[in-house]
Design a protein around this motif. Structure first.
Motif, PDB file in Angstrom:
ATOM      1  N   SER A 175       0.802  -1.222   0.000  1.00 54.21           N
ATOM      2  CA  SER A 175       0.000   0.000   0.000  1.00 54.21           C
ATOM      3  C   SER A 175       0.837   1.276   0.000  1.00 54.21           C
ATOM      4  O   SER A 175       0.545   2.225  -0.735  1.00 54.21           O
ATOM      5  N   TYR A 233       0.641   4.477  -2.686  1.00 51.50           N
ATOM      6  CA  TYR A 233       0.393   5.866  -2.314  1.00 51.50           C
ATOM      7  C   TYR A 233       1.533   6.761  -2.813  1.00 51.50           C
ATOM      8  O   TYR A 233       1.278   7.851  -3.362  1.00 51.50           O
ATOM      9  N   SER A 278      -4.277   7.721   7.067  1.00 49.30           N
ATOM     10  CA  SER A 278      -5.290   7.024   6.277  1.00 49.30           C
ATOM     11  C   SER A 278      -5.674   5.714   6.943  1.00 49.30           C
ATOM     12  O   SER A 278      -4.806   4.898   7.267  1.00 49.30           O
ATOM     13  N   ILE A 311      -9.992   5.660  -2.833  1.00 50.72           N
ATOM     14  CA  ILE A 311      -9.014   6.576  -2.241  1.00 50.72           C
ATOM     15  C   ILE A 311      -9.154   7.932  -2.936  1.00 50.72           C
ATOM     16  O   ILE A 311      -9.048   8.019  -4.159  1.00 50.72           O
ATOM     17  N   TRP A 338      -7.743  10.537  -4.297  1.00 47.48           N
ATOM     18  CA  TRP A 338      -6.438  11.069  -4.714  1.00 47.48           C
ATOM     19  C   TRP A 338      -6.499  12.574  -4.969  1.00 47.48           C
ATOM     20  O   TRP A 338      -5.552  13.300  -4.648  1.00 47.48           O
TER      21      TRP A 338
END
Length: 384
Positions: free
Chosen positions: A103, A107, A192, A370, A372
């Motif tokens: 992950s 990111y 997060s 997510i 972004w």
């Protein structure tokens, strides 16, 4: 002393099993060896974006451990842009027990696509980074890992040292908040789908065992374990999940045990922490000063995440100085205007690891849970 009831005893065992499904190993197995960065083969669980450059790098923290990381940089529009432009930068780590190939690397790559220099690193004792004994975690050392990443980014010629932020995912969300409270060079922080690893290690899930007798028994067990077999493993994500298990146990399996997120160096995907590997977390509380963070903070959680209460409590404690689960009432934050709590509809805990997937896990089409664009807006605003 009054004994804990049989019912509570059985619940303790069940929740301890679930906690083991979260607090996993910092490496794959006892034969794991630290990578010296000679091998830069692409081995992530996500494809490399054509919009970024990638390089494996290493640096040291103040404890003398070598941290191995993946550095993602935007591809310059022309040959001179990279050398003439100072970029804002972001250091990323998490989830707790995962590696940079999972992950955190995703990111970092996604933020590099959006114009940031981004660094995804393996923490001490984890993945390709150094640190003995393996499969160990420390609130102090893990916080230092984030600050060492800021050290590294600050010295890169293409980075503006006054424009550095961090992203912590899952258990590293809480660690990121602790680092932001300690290090004023960190100008913006995203937590997060965060866990407060000290709270869950000391009280179990939803503070179900915020109980002196239970903690004493847990301390006795860990103390005896140190003498009996300090290398014994607690186990990673379950290989087989019973249908009646809570949703988040299934979610962990769907990410860490399927092609969606499995990685050979990830303890979460394999055989877990040492039983005593997170003992220090159970006897600590490290978010005490987050109400004094003056820099910008964004805490984001899925609306359906079992961990949502961690983020909401941390946000309210940070802004208001009080929240459920925090026994101390402190002064409100001096800069509440740059603190945000974002709850994402229809998202579970692991959906914010990679955006989520349709069923079956690892085989369906990825979702896009997510935010972004929100992350880009947040960092652009606060890393001016």
């Amino acid at each position: 002393m009054q004994r804990i009831s049989d019912k509570k005893e059985n619940m303790s065992k069940f929740l301890t099993l679930m906690l083991a499904a979260l607090t996993f190993a910092a490496c794959t197995n006892s034969n794991e060896k630290m990578n010296t960065c000679a091998n830069d083969t692409w081995d992530k669980v996500f494809p490399l974006s054509e919009k970024v450059n990638h390089q494996k790098v290493s640096f040291q923290n103040q404890y003398g451990f070598t941290l191995v990381a993946d550095l993602y940089t935007p591809k310059a529009n022309d040959k001179s842009q990279m050398s003439n432009h100072k970029y804002a930068a972001i250091a990323v780590s998490g989830p707790f027990g995962a590696t940079k190939e999972q992950s955190s690397g995703l990111y970092a790559m996604k933020m590099a696509e959006r114009g940031f220099v981004a660094l995804a690193f393996d923490p001490s004792f984890t993945g390709e980074s150094s640190g003995e004994p393996r499969r160990t975690a420390s609130p102090d050392i893990n916080t230092e890992d984030f600050m060492a990443a800021v050290d590294y980014l600050s010295k890169l010629p293409e980075v503006d040292a006054d424009r550095i932020g961090i992203i912590g995912i899952c258990g590293w969300g809480g660690i990121a908040l602790n680092a932001a409270a300690a290090d004023t060079r960190i100008k913006a922080t995203v937590a997060s789908t965060m866990y407060d690893m000290t709270r869950v290690s000391g009280n179990d899930y939803n503070d179900a065992f915020d109980d002196e007798q239970w903690r004493h028994r847990n301390r006795e067990n860990l103390s005896q374990q140190r003498l009996a077999d300090p290398q014994a493993m607690a186990g990673g994500v379950l290989d087989t999940v019973p249908p009646q298990a809570p949703r988040f146990v299934h979610d962990y399996y769907d990410y860490y045990k399927t092609p969606r997120g499995y990685h050979a160096r990830s303890g979460n995907s394999n055989d877990g922490w040492r039983v005593i590997g997170t003992q220090a977390y159970a006897n600590s509380r490290f978010l005490y000063y987050i109400n004094e963070i003056r820099s910008a903070v964004l805490i984001m959680h899925g609306a359906d995440a079992h961990s949502r209460y961690f983020g909401e409590a941390a946000y309210h404690y940070m802004v208001d100085g009080k929240a459920d689960g925090y026994k101390t009432v402190v002064a409100p934050n001096p800069c509440p205007e740059n603190k945000e709590l974002l709850i994402i509809p229809d998202a579970s805990h692991c959906d914010l690891y990679d955006g989520g997937y349709t069923e079956p896990a690892g085989k369906g089409e990825p979702k896009n849970l997510i935010p972004w664009d929100k992350l880009t807006e947040f960092f652009n605003k606060n890393l001016k």
